[in-house]
Design a protein around this motif. Sequence first.
Motif, PDB file in Angstrom:
ATOM      1  N   UNK A 106       0.831  -1.201   0.000  1.00 34.10           N
ATOM      2  CA  UNK A 106       0.000   0.000   0.000  1.00 34.10           C
ATOM      3  C   UNK A 106       0.868   1.254   0.000  1.00 34.10           C
ATOM      4  N   UNK A 107       1.930   1.248   0.795  1.00 33.91           N
ATOM      5  CA  UNK A 107       2.849   2.395   0.849  1.00 33.91           C
ATOM      6  C   UNK A 107       3.484   2.640  -0.523  1.00 33.91           C
ATOM      7  N   UNK A 108       3.914   1.587  -1.182  1.00 36.90           N
ATOM      8  CA  UNK A 108       4.552   1.727  -2.499  1.00 36.90           C
ATOM      9  C   UNK A 108       3.570   2.308  -3.518  1.00 36.90           C
ATOM     10  N   UNK A 109       2.334   1.840  -3.486  1.00 38.21           N
ATOM     11  CA  UNK A 109       1.341   2.346  -4.442  1.00 38.21           C
ATOM     12  C   UNK A 109       1.023   3.806  -4.145  1.00 38.21           C
ATOM     13  N   UNK A 110       0.785   4.130  -2.889  1.00 41.40           N
ATOM     14  CA  UNK A 110       0.452   5.523  -2.545  1.00 41.40           C
ATOM     15  C   UNK A 110       1.615   6.472  -2.805  1.00 41.40           C
ATOM     16  N   UNK A 111       2.830   5.945  -2.818  1.00 44.28           N
ATOM     17  CA  UNK A 111       3.999   6.778  -3.148  1.00 44.28           C
ATOM     18  C   UNK A 111       3.892   7.359  -4.554  1.00 44.28           C
ATOM     19  N   UNK A 112       3.099   6.733  -5.398  1.00 45.17           N
ATOM     20  CA  UNK A 112       2.917   7.239  -6.769  1.00 45.17           C
ATOM     21  C   UNK A 112       1.970   8.448  -6.805  1.00 45.17           C
ATOM     22  N   UNK A 113       1.303   8.718  -5.690  1.00 45.88           N
ATOM     23  CA  UNK A 113       0.331   9.802  -5.636  1.00 45.88           C
ATOM     24  C   UNK A 113       0.812  10.927  -4.706  1.00 45.88           C
ATOM     25  N   UNK A 114       2.107  11.140  -4.665  1.00 43.82           N
ATOM     26  CA  UNK A 114       2.675  12.181  -3.791  1.00 43.82           C
ATOM     27  C   UNK A 114       2.062  13.538  -4.095  1.00 43.82           C
ATOM     28  N   UNK A 115       1.832  14.276  -3.037  1.00 43.99           N
ATOM     29  CA  UNK A 115       1.279  15.634  -3.123  1.00 43.99           C
ATOM     30  C   UNK A 115      -0.083  15.667  -3.813  1.00 43.99           C
ATOM     31  N   UNK A 116      -0.811  14.574  -3.714  1.00 39.52           N
ATOM     32  CA  UNK A 116      -2.147  14.515  -4.319  1.00 39.52           C
ATOM     33  C   UNK A 116      -3.142  14.133  -3.244  1.00 39.52           C
ATOM     34  N   UNK A 117      -4.414  14.340  -3.559  1.00 44.69           N
ATOM     35  CA  UNK A 117      -5.480  13.981  -2.636  1.00 44.69           C
ATOM     36  C   UNK A 117      -6.228  12.790  -3.224  1.00 44.69           C
ATOM     37  N   UNK A 118      -6.334  11.719  -2.417  1.00 47.83           N
ATOM     38  CA  UNK A 118      -6.975  10.497  -2.919  1.00 47.83           C
ATOM     39  C   UNK A 118      -7.940   9.940  -1.878  1.00 47.83           C
ATOM     40  N   UNK A 119      -8.936   9.180  -2.394  1.00 43.72           N
ATOM     41  CA  UNK A 119      -9.817   8.407  -1.524  1.00 43.72           C
ATOM     42  C   UNK A 119      -9.311   6.975  -1.563  1.00 43.72           C
ATOM     43  N   UNK A 120      -9.325   6.312  -0.422  1.00 49.61           N
ATOM     44  CA  UNK A 120      -8.848   4.929  -0.325  1.00 49.61           C
ATOM     45  C   UNK A 120     -10.003   4.046   0.128  1.00 49.61           C
ATOM     46  N   UNK A 121     -10.319   3.051  -0.726  1.00 50.79           N
ATOM     47  CA  UNK A 121     -11.408   2.123  -0.429  1.00 50.79           C
ATOM     48  C   UNK A 121     -10.813   0.716  -0.375  1.00 50.79           C
ATOM     49  N   UNK A 122     -10.934   0.076   0.781  1.00 53.92           N
ATOM     50  CA  UNK A 122     -10.346  -1.259   0.952  1.00 53.92           C
ATOM     51  C   UNK A 122     -11.302  -2.362   0.526  1.00 53.92           C
ATOM     52  N   UNK A 123     -10.715  -3.469   0.153  1.00 51.60           N
ATOM     53  CA  UNK A 123     -11.488  -4.683  -0.039  1.00 51.60           C
ATOM     54  C   UNK A 123     -11.828  -5.249   1.323  1.00 51.60           C
ATOM     55  N   UNK A 124     -12.937  -5.922   1.399  1.00 49.23           N
ATOM     56  CA  UNK A 124     -13.419  -6.478   2.653  1.00 49.23           C
ATOM     57  C   UNK A 124     -12.375  -7.401   3.302  1.00 49.23           C
ATOM     58  N   UNK A 125     -11.635  -8.153   2.502  1.00 45.34           N
ATOM     59  CA  UNK A 125     -10.679  -9.121   3.031  1.00 45.34           C
ATOM     60  C   UNK A 125      -9.394  -8.467   3.557  1.00 45.34           C
ATOM     61  N   UNK A 126      -9.061  -7.272   3.074  1.00 46.86           N
ATOM     62  CA  UNK A 126      -7.788  -6.650   3.485  1.00 46.86           C
ATOM     63  C   UNK A 126      -7.972  -5.455   4.414  1.00 46.86           C
ATOM     64  N   UNK A 127      -9.175  -5.017   4.638  1.00 42.79           N
ATOM     65  CA  UNK A 127      -9.391  -3.872   5.531  1.00 42.79           C
ATOM     66  C   UNK A 127      -8.811  -4.112   6.928  1.00 42.79           C
ATOM     67  N   UNK A 128      -8.925  -5.332   7.478  1.00 37.88           N
ATOM     68  CA  UNK A 128      -8.383  -5.543   8.825  1.00 37.88           C
ATOM     69  C   UNK A 128      -6.849  -5.468   8.900  1.00 37.88           C
ATOM     70  N   UNK A 129      -6.167  -5.460   7.754  1.00 34.88           N
ATOM     71  CA  UNK A 129      -4.701  -5.453   7.760  1.00 34.88           C
ATOM     72  C   UNK A 129      -4.115  -4.056   7.992  1.00 34.88           C
ATOM     73  N   UNK A 130      -4.968  -3.025   7.979  1.00 37.51           N
ATOM     74  CA  UNK A 130      -4.470  -1.652   8.096  1.00 37.51           C
ATOM     75  C   UNK A 130      -5.182  -0.950   9.251  1.00 37.51           C
ATOM     76  N   UNK A 131      -4.401  -0.397  10.131  1.00 35.59           N
ATOM     77  CA  UNK A 131      -4.970   0.332  11.267  1.00 35.59           C
ATOM     78  C   UNK A 131      -5.069   1.821  10.923  1.00 35.59           C
ATOM     79  N   UNK A 132      -5.925   2.563  11.633  1.00 39.02           N
ATOM     80  CA  UNK A 132      -6.011   4.012  11.413  1.00 39.02           C
ATOM     81  C   UNK A 132      -4.680   4.716  11.706  1.00 39.02           C
ATOM     82  N   UNK A 133      -3.926   4.163  12.660  1.00 35.61           N
ATOM     83  CA  UNK A 133      -2.625   4.758  12.969  1.00 35.61           C
ATOM     84  C   UNK A 133      -1.678   4.625  11.772  1.00 35.61           C
TER      85      UNK A 133
END
Length: 193
Positions: A106-133
């Motif tokens: 996820x970090x590598x992909x979001x690195x392609x959107x530097x200085x941009x504003x994006x919405x992030x929508x998780x798949x149901x199976x991977x949402x638990x892998x990322x914390x708000x922190x």
Amino acid sequence: MADLKLLTDRLMENERSKTQVLIKEAEKEAEEILRASDEALKDEKQKRQERIQTEQKAQYEQDKNALSNKRRNELLTVKQHALTDVFDSAKERMEQLDNTEFQQFLTAVLGQYQDKEVDLIFGEKTQPLVSPEFISELKETTKTTVHLKEETIAKTAGFIIRHNGIDYNYTFDALIDDIKEDVLPTVSQKLFQ
């Protein structure tokens, strides 16, 4: 009277001679008809044998081609199943990423959107892998403004990034489908050498 008998005998002899000639001509004509019929029958028999041989040869070639096509199709089916299994295994492996591996991705992909504003929508199976922190840290490290959406993509692993109204699909199904065409020749070659 002897003359009459002689004359009658001669007439009878002449008629017998003519009849014998006619009989011989008729026999000769009958022999020619029989010979011509025999030749016609031999020709017809030869033609039938040639036609039967041609039909048998054509049927043999047709059967041979049908068997060859069936064998090729069975082989292609086996190969297709093997390739499907390979890509299913890759998807399964991706779905089994642990927190750290998924967060690195996820970090590598979001690195392609530097200085941009994006919405992030998780798949149901991977949402638990990322914390708000982690998302908060991610905003700082990638210099990307990330809006985490509450909605999830049902029965899916991965995520979607929405930027300027365009959805960029990073679900694992879509990623596998995208690379399938590129890696198919290489995977096929390695599997079926």
